[in-house]
Scaffold this motif. Sequence first.
Motif, PDB file in Angstrom:
ATOM      1  N   MET A  75     -27.913  -0.606 -33.329  1.00 44.01           N
ATOM      2  CA  MET A  75     -28.261  -0.299 -31.939  1.00 44.01           C
ATOM      3  C   MET A  75     -29.602  -0.950 -31.612  1.00 44.01           C
ATOM      4  SD  MET A  75     -26.018   1.719 -30.638  1.00 44.01           S
ATOM      5  CE  MET A  75     -24.496   2.265 -31.367  1.00 44.01           C
ATOM      6  N   THR A  76     -29.822  -1.222 -30.335  1.00 45.50           N
ATOM      7  CA  THR A  76     -31.096  -1.832 -29.937  1.00 45.50           C
ATOM      8  C   THR A  76     -31.605  -1.181 -28.662  1.00 45.50           C
ATOM      9  OG1 THR A  76     -30.600  -3.947 -31.003  1.00 45.50           O
ATOM     10  CG2 THR A  76     -32.152  -4.016 -29.176  1.00 45.50           C
ATOM     11  N   LEU A  77     -32.914  -0.888 -28.644  1.00 45.63           N
ATOM     12  CA  LEU A  77     -33.537  -0.401 -27.406  1.00 45.63           C
ATOM     13  C   LEU A  77     -33.530  -1.565 -26.425  1.00 45.63           C
ATOM     14  CD1 LEU A  77     -36.663   1.522 -28.767  1.00 45.63           C
ATOM     15  CD2 LEU A  77     -34.389   2.411 -28.220  1.00 45.63           C
ATOM     16  N   ARG A  78     -33.054  -1.338 -25.218  1.00 48.30           N
ATOM     17  CA  ARG A  78     -32.828  -2.472 -24.316  1.00 48.30           C
ATOM     18  C   ARG A  78     -34.114  -3.275 -24.061  1.00 48.30           C
ATOM     19  NH1 ARG A  78     -31.988   1.193 -18.802  1.00 48.30           N
ATOM     20  NH2 ARG A  78     -34.176   1.722 -18.623  1.00 48.30           N
ATOM     21  N   PRO A  79     -34.033  -4.601 -24.267  1.00 45.49           N
ATOM     22  CA  PRO A  79     -35.213  -5.431 -24.018  1.00 45.49           C
ATOM     23  C   PRO A  79     -35.284  -5.917 -22.575  1.00 45.49           C
ATOM     24  CG  PRO A  79     -33.528  -6.734 -25.119  1.00 45.49           C
ATOM     25  CD  PRO A  79     -32.957  -5.347 -24.949  1.00 45.49           C
ATOM     26  N   GLU A  80     -34.211  -5.757 -21.836  1.00 50.33           N
ATOM     27  CA  GLU A  80     -34.173  -6.167 -20.427  1.00 50.33           C
ATOM     28  C   GLU A  80     -32.997  -5.435 -19.784  1.00 50.33           C
ATOM     29  OE1 GLU A  80     -31.714  -9.148 -19.183  1.00 50.33           O
ATOM     30  OE2 GLU A  80     -30.633  -7.779 -20.510  1.00 50.33           O
ATOM     31  N   GLY A  81     -32.872  -5.528 -18.470  1.00 49.36           N
ATOM     32  CA  GLY A  81     -31.906  -4.694 -17.782  1.00 49.36           C
ATOM     33  C   GLY A  81     -30.563  -5.320 -17.491  1.00 49.36           C
ATOM     34  N   THR A  82     -30.518  -6.654 -17.385  1.00 50.56           N
ATOM     35  CA  THR A  82     -29.298  -7.285 -16.874  1.00 50.56           C
ATOM     36  C   THR A  82     -28.094  -7.086 -17.794  1.00 50.56           C
ATOM     37  OG1 THR A  82     -30.671  -8.916 -15.764  1.00 50.56           O
ATOM     38  CG2 THR A  82     -28.343  -9.472 -16.020  1.00 50.56           C
ATOM     39  N   ALA A  83     -28.296  -7.237 -19.111  1.00 54.95           N
ATOM     40  CA  ALA A  83     -27.151  -7.154 -20.032  1.00 54.95           C
ATOM     41  C   ALA A  83     -26.466  -5.789 -19.907  1.00 54.95           C
ATOM     42  CB  ALA A  83     -27.598  -7.411 -21.470  1.00 54.95           C
ATOM     43  N   GLY A  84     -27.259  -4.716 -19.841  1.00 59.14           N
ATOM     44  CA  GLY A  84     -26.684  -3.365 -19.719  1.00 59.14           C
ATOM     45  C   GLY A  84     -25.953  -3.189 -18.394  1.00 59.14           C
ATOM     46  N   VAL A 100     -19.184  -7.425  -2.314  1.00 59.13           N
ATOM     47  CA  VAL A 100     -20.246  -7.764  -3.260  1.00 59.13           C
ATOM     48  C   VAL A 100     -20.892  -6.462  -3.728  1.00 59.13           C
ATOM     49  CG1 VAL A 100     -22.552  -8.798  -3.389  1.00 59.13           C
ATOM     50  CG2 VAL A 100     -20.672 -10.048  -2.289  1.00 59.13           C
ATOM     51  N   GLN A 101     -21.109  -6.344  -5.042  1.00 61.20           N
ATOM     52  CA  GLN A 101     -21.758  -5.154  -5.600  1.00 61.20           C
ATOM     53  C   GLN A 101     -23.247  -5.434  -5.702  1.00 61.20           C
ATOM     54  OE1 GLN A 101     -20.350  -2.076  -7.137  1.00 61.20           O
ATOM     55  NE2 GLN A 101     -18.880  -2.723  -5.592  1.00 61.20           N
ATOM     56  N   ARG A 102     -24.039  -4.662  -4.978  1.00 60.66           N
ATOM     57  CA  ARG A 102     -25.498  -4.846  -5.048  1.00 60.66           C
ATOM     58  C   ARG A 102     -26.081  -3.632  -5.774  1.00 60.66           C
ATOM     59  NH1 ARG A 102     -24.385  -7.095   0.068  1.00 60.66           N
ATOM     60  NH2 ARG A 102     -25.521  -8.999   0.558  1.00 60.66           N
ATOM     61  N   LEU A 103     -26.665  -3.866  -6.954  1.00 56.40           N
ATOM     62  CA  LEU A 103     -27.136  -2.764  -7.805  1.00 56.40           C
ATOM     63  C   LEU A 103     -28.609  -2.957  -8.153  1.00 56.40           C
ATOM     64  CD1 LEU A 103     -24.079  -2.876 -10.224  1.00 56.40           C
ATOM     65  CD2 LEU A 103     -24.440  -1.257  -8.351  1.00 56.40           C
ATOM     66  N   TYR A 104     -29.317  -1.835  -8.364  1.00 55.63           N
ATOM     67  CA  TYR A 104     -30.689  -1.959  -8.860  1.00 55.63           C
ATOM     68  C   TYR A 104     -30.967  -0.915  -9.929  1.00 55.63           C
ATOM     69  CZ  TYR A 104     -32.692   2.024  -6.192  1.00 55.63           C
ATOM     70  OH  TYR A 104     -33.003   3.270  -5.704  1.00 55.63           O
ATOM     71  N   TYR A 105     -32.008  -1.156 -10.706  1.00 52.70           N
ATOM     72  CA  TYR A 105     -32.404  -0.208 -11.741  1.00 52.70           C
ATOM     73  C   TYR A 105     -33.925  -0.160 -11.816  1.00 52.70           C
ATOM     74  CZ  TYR A 105     -33.031  -4.576 -14.288  1.00 52.70           C
ATOM     75  OH  TYR A 105     -33.426  -5.834 -14.635  1.00 52.70           O
ATOM     76  N   VAL A 106     -34.430   0.936 -12.338  1.00 57.71           N
ATOM     77  CA  VAL A 106     -35.862   1.079 -12.616  1.00 57.71           C
ATOM     78  C   VAL A 106     -35.942   1.808 -13.946  1.00 57.71           C
ATOM     79  CG1 VAL A 106     -38.068   2.030 -11.846  1.00 57.71           C
ATOM     80  CG2 VAL A 106     -36.331   1.441 -10.147  1.00 57.71           C
ATOM     81  N   GLY A 107     -36.683   1.293 -14.906  1.00 58.25           N
ATOM     82  CA  GLY A 107     -36.778   2.045 -16.156  1.00 58.25           C
ATOM     83  C   GLY A 107     -37.463   1.275 -17.259  1.00 58.25           C
ATOM     84  N   PRO A 108     -37.621   1.952 -18.423  1.00 57.98           N
ATOM     85  CA  PRO A 108     -38.347   1.341 -19.538  1.00 57.98           C
ATOM     86  C   PRO A 108     -37.533   0.287 -20.289  1.00 57.98           C
ATOM     87  CG  PRO A 108     -37.597   3.533 -20.141  1.00 57.98           C
ATOM     88  CD  PRO A 108     -37.199   3.329 -18.709  1.00 57.98           C
ATOM     89  N   MET A 109     -38.218  -0.744 -20.763  1.00 57.58           N
ATOM     90  CA  MET A 109     -37.639  -1.803 -21.596  1.00 57.58           C
ATOM     91  C   MET A 109     -38.523  -1.925 -22.846  1.00 57.58           C
ATOM     92  SD  MET A 109     -35.245  -2.835 -19.583  1.00 57.58           S
ATOM     93  CE  MET A 109     -34.917  -2.253 -17.916  1.00 57.58           C
ATOM     94  N   PHE A 110     -37.978  -2.516 -23.890  1.00 53.83           N
ATOM     95  CA  PHE A 110     -38.691  -2.536 -25.175  1.00 53.83           C
ATOM     96  C   PHE A 110     -38.623  -3.926 -25.809  1.00 53.83           C
ATOM     97  CE2 PHE A 110     -36.895   1.491 -24.106  1.00 53.83           C
ATOM     98  CZ  PHE A 110     -37.892   2.419 -24.381  1.00 53.83           C
ATOM     99  N   ARG A 111     -39.762  -4.496 -26.085  1.00 54.04           N
ATOM    100  CA  ARG A 111     -39.781  -5.780 -26.801  1.00 54.04           C
ATOM    101  C   ARG A 111     -40.890  -5.735 -27.837  1.00 54.04           C
ATOM    102  NH1 ARG A 111     -39.165 -10.136 -21.750  1.00 54.04           N
ATOM    103  NH2 ARG A 111     -37.425  -9.008 -20.793  1.00 54.04           N
ATOM    104  N   TYR A 112     -40.538  -6.128 -29.051  1.00 54.09           N
ATOM    105  CA  TYR A 112     -41.536  -6.099 -30.124  1.00 54.09           C
ATOM    106  C   TYR A 112     -42.392  -7.358 -30.021  1.00 54.09           C
ATOM    107  CZ  TYR A 112     -43.502  -4.546 -34.484  1.00 54.09           C
ATOM    108  OH  TYR A 112     -44.370  -4.075 -35.433  1.00 54.09           O
ATOM    109  N   GLU A 113     -43.319  -7.330 -29.061  1.00 51.40           N
ATOM    110  CA  GLU A 113     -44.178  -8.486 -28.829  1.00 51.40           C
ATOM    111  C   GLU A 113     -45.566  -8.183 -29.377  1.00 51.40           C
ATOM    112  OE1 GLU A 113     -43.508 -10.989 -25.410  1.00 51.40           O
ATOM    113  OE2 GLU A 113     -42.942  -9.197 -24.305  1.00 51.40           O
TER     114      GLU A 113
END
Length: 417
Positions: A75-84, A100-113
């Motif tokens: 499993m992976t903590l999502r690094p960005e929103g589009t794939a999900g 046309v489906q117009r969708l938005y999201y707001v939330g945390p993302m995780f990248r080991y930078e």
Amino acid sequence: MLQKPKGTADILPTHINRWHTIERVVRRACQRYDYQELRTPIFEATDLFVRGVGQATDVVDKEMFTFYDKAQRSMTLRPEGTAGVVRAVVEHKLYAAADVQRLYYVGPMFRYEQPQSGRYRQFHQWGIEAFGSASPLLDAETIALGHDVLTQLGIAHAALEINTVGTAAERGRYAQRLRAHVAPIADQLCSDCRARLGRNPLRILDCKKDAALLQDVPVLMDDLGAESIAHFEAVCRHVAAMGIAFVHNRRLVRGLDYYTHTAFEWSVPVDTFGSIHAIGGGGRYDDLVAHLGGPHTPAVGLAFGIERLARVLDAQCVGERPMLDACFVAMGDAAVEAIVPMLSSCRRAGLAVTFDALHRKPKAQLKFAVRAQARYAVIVGDDEVAAHTVVLKHLATERQQIVPQEQLITMLHASEE
Ligand code: AMP
């Protein structure tokens, strides 16, 4: 002492109002453009990001927070929103809708930078995705929505760059040309770019270390067919017609693999975050839905980093703590009893009010009222209790008047800016 994990941040009450401002502006703007919110899980099967973001990207290659669950699934903590979002669109067959489906999201993302100013391991994004139309007007509308949010936040000075990365086939042809051009100087490139040359050569174009070496590389535009050029020209025409300023940066490519045609990015002056300056960006990704198991569905989207927007607002001192309508100052036990129903009725009437829960001396309570940024102090002592009145003190001007208790709410409402 226990500390937060490296690369994360606590958003303290002193800052939260900026976040609320951003989220409010974002949600209102999405509503105006007819986008609806979609909430997806914070972790997904690792394979989604490997396939959806791209194996040869820095995000997948180096930056994923991956773990095995108790059933040994990766499993992976999502690094960005589009794939999900695309996974959800395919899983729920949202692509089958007539419109046309117009969708938005707001939330945390995780990248080991490597954390630095403006770069975190847990950060937050606002993103939009529109599915089901290849119209260049939708690319332009996506850009317009991003631009509107920036304008409403007072960040209209952010610079917008637009480019096209063509279709996968056109990019493939260009990649070969680029590789051939760079081959003679390949051993002078940084180790990251040498690795990218094999797997993801376009990414060398935005390497800061090798910028001087790569000044004269061929440009992708020359490998584009008439359709791709027409699409790009239409996007630029529409964006200009919307009154949005931009420059065409021929070297703009984005970090994730799935873009086709339009790619765009907003940046602020470099000194805002040290060396980083991107605050948001996006593009078209016509192949991703099919790549993740759905039917061919053109799509376009963008994402902004909320920490970075908040930092720009910090620098501009926007969105500080909102004012309270009033702070009650109770002098003596009878006064404390008297303010209890007044606090409740003020709050039920929609007013923001507080009191000094430490029950300090009157002078300290007044100082607390000022610190709490209340517009008024509502002062109650034995005399006021007996007379069913309060002393209403306007803290900025220090003007005060005696007001019957039953008129307090009307007075506070009447004086709202
Ligand atoms: P990307 O998904 O890489 O295109 O990123 C979109 C936006 O998210 C960027 O423009 C940044 O504002 C923000 N962002 C990306 N990575 C980070 C990070 N590690 N920390 C904070 N913000 C980030």
